[in-house]
Each structure stands twice: as C-alpha cells, then as structure tokens.
Design an enzyme around this catalytic site. Structure first.
Site, short mmCIF file in Angstrom:
data_model
loop_
_atom_site.label_atom_id
_atom_site.label_comp_id
_atom_site.label_asym_id
_atom_site.label_seq_id
_atom_site.Cartn_x
_atom_site.Cartn_y
_atom_site.Cartn_z
CE LYS A 77 -2.99 -1.63 3.31
NZ LYS A 77 -4.30 -1.76 4.02
CE1 TYR A 124 -8.92 -2.99 1.61
CE2 TYR A 124 -8.45 -0.93 0.47
CZ TYR A 124 -8.02 -2.03 1.19
OH TYR A 124 -6.69 -2.18 1.49
CG ASN A 163 -2.69 -2.55 7.34
OD1 ASN A 163 -2.70 -1.93 6.28
ND2 ASN A 163 -3.60 -3.44 7.66
CG HIS A 183 -5.04 -6.16 0.65
ND1 HIS A 183 -6.13 -6.17 1.48
CD2 HIS A 183 -5.34 -6.99 -0.38
CE1 HIS A 183 -7.05 -6.97 0.97
NE2 HIS A 183 -6.59 -7.48 -0.16
CD GLU A 198 -8.74 -9.00 -2.52
OE1 GLU A 198 -7.58 -9.42 -2.37
OE2 GLU A 198 -9.50 -8.76 -1.56
P1 CMP Z 1 -6.31 -4.57 4.59
O1 CMP Z 1 -5.63 -5.87 4.80
O2 CMP Z 1 -5.99 -3.81 3.34
O3 CMP Z 1 -7.88 -4.82 4.63
C1 CMP Z 1 -8.79 -3.82 5.01
C2 CMP Z 1 -8.13 -2.59 5.49
O4 CMP Z 1 -8.94 -1.70 6.20
C3 CMP Z 1 -7.06 -2.99 6.48
O5 CMP Z 1 -6.00 -3.62 5.83
C4 CMP Z 1 -6.74 -1.64 7.13
O6 CMP Z 1 -5.82 -0.89 6.37
C5 CMP Z 1 -8.10 -0.96 7.07
N1 CMP Z 1 -8.71 -0.94 8.39
C6 CMP Z 1 -9.27 -1.98 9.02
N2 CMP Z 1 -9.72 -1.60 10.23
C7 CMP Z 1 -9.45 -0.28 10.35
C8 CMP Z 1 -9.68 0.68 11.34
N3 CMP Z 1 -10.28 0.38 12.49
N4 CMP Z 1 -9.25 1.94 11.12
C9 CMP Z 1 -8.63 2.26 9.97
N5 CMP Z 1 -8.40 1.37 8.97
C10 CMP Z 1 -8.80 0.12 9.16
#
Ligand code: CMP
Length: 146
Positions: A10, A50, A115, A118, A129
C-alpha cells in the site's frame, strides 16, 4: 500448485521503501511472482476492492488514502502451495499491534490505518481481487523454469 493470491504494498509501504523487502520475502519463501504492477488506483477500483467494508466508518479514509496519489500501490499476484493462507501469515495480523515479530506488519508498523500491505483473505477474495487489479490480457503470466 496453481493457487494464487493478490498481495499489495500500500502507499505507506511504497513511501517507506519496503517494496523490495516484501517482494523478497515471498521470493525467498519459494513463491512464484506471476503478476506485478505499480499504479495509483482509481476510486472505482479501490471502492470495489474494499466493497465488503463500505459500511465501516474508516471506509472513506481508506479509499482516499489508497487513491490520493501521494504514493502509488504495488499490486502483485503470487502463486504456490497454500499461498493464500501463508501470504496472510507472512503479512501478519491486520492490526499491527497484534502482529507477531517476523511478519511484515509485526516488523514494520503499529497503526491499523497504515499497515503497509494487503493480502486476499480467501479463495473467493483472491479470485475477485486478481480479476480487479489484473483484468487485462496477459497481465498474469504463466511461467515455469526447469
Ligand atoms: P487490509 O488488509 O488492506 O484490509 C482492510 C483494510 O482496512 C485494512 O488492511 C486496514 O488498512 C483498514 N482498516 C481496518 N480496520 C481499520 C480501522 N479500524 N481503522 C482504519 N483502517 C482500518
């Protein structure tokens, strides 16, 4: 095994220079890279990617972050035995505060909203995806070496 998953670095991971580390972990594990691109995703792509989270309070911020162009996303398709499940293990828990050491998130981040990466969470998500991010002809390459 022909099992395939979608893994993305990301924008925060690209901005922080973690692309080669993440690719390297999958290569060294023995997984095969069959799709690779760098792009700023459209809002339509991010919304669809998403879609399951569209009712969440963080959805708009998540899509904006993915698409604002301050840094691009690196999208990948990786192939090999149990790559969907093992890819998730290698990434670590979605919330980095719960991710173990030795995982990508456990080694490099602390915030769930930043984070780094993904990974598809199921066979159904992987198929969806990969189709979304690599829909064009020839964008996923079947290759074998001896
Ligand atoms: P990802 O693995 O891309 O899948 C969904 C994404 O939503 C996750 O990683 C995070 O980046 C985001 N996400 C999930 N929970 C939260 C949260 N509580 N606050 C902000 N972002 C979130």
């Amino acid at each position: 095994s022909k099992e395939r998953t979608f893994i993305a670095v990301k924008p925060d991971g690209v901005q922080r220079g973690l692309v080669s580390d993440i690719i390297g972990r999958f290569e060294k594990r023995g997984y095969k890279l069959v799709g690779l691109k760098l792009l700023v995703p459209s809002k339509a792509l991010a919304n669809e990617h998403y879609a399951d989270l569209s009712s969440k309070p963080f959805f708009k911020g998540l899509v904006d972050y993915m698409t604002n162009g301050k840094a691009p996303v690196v999208g990948m398709v990786w192939e090999g035995p149990s790559v969907i499940k093992q890819g998730r293990v290698m990434l670590g828990a979605t919330d980095p505060k719960a991710a173990g050491p030795g995982t990508i998130r456990g080694d490099y981040c602390l915030s769930i909203g930043r984070n780094i990466c993904h990974g598809s969470d199921s066979a159904e998500s992987a198929e969806k995806e990969i189709g979304l991010w690599f829909g064009g002809k020839g964008e996923v390459v079947d290759w074998t070496s001896n």
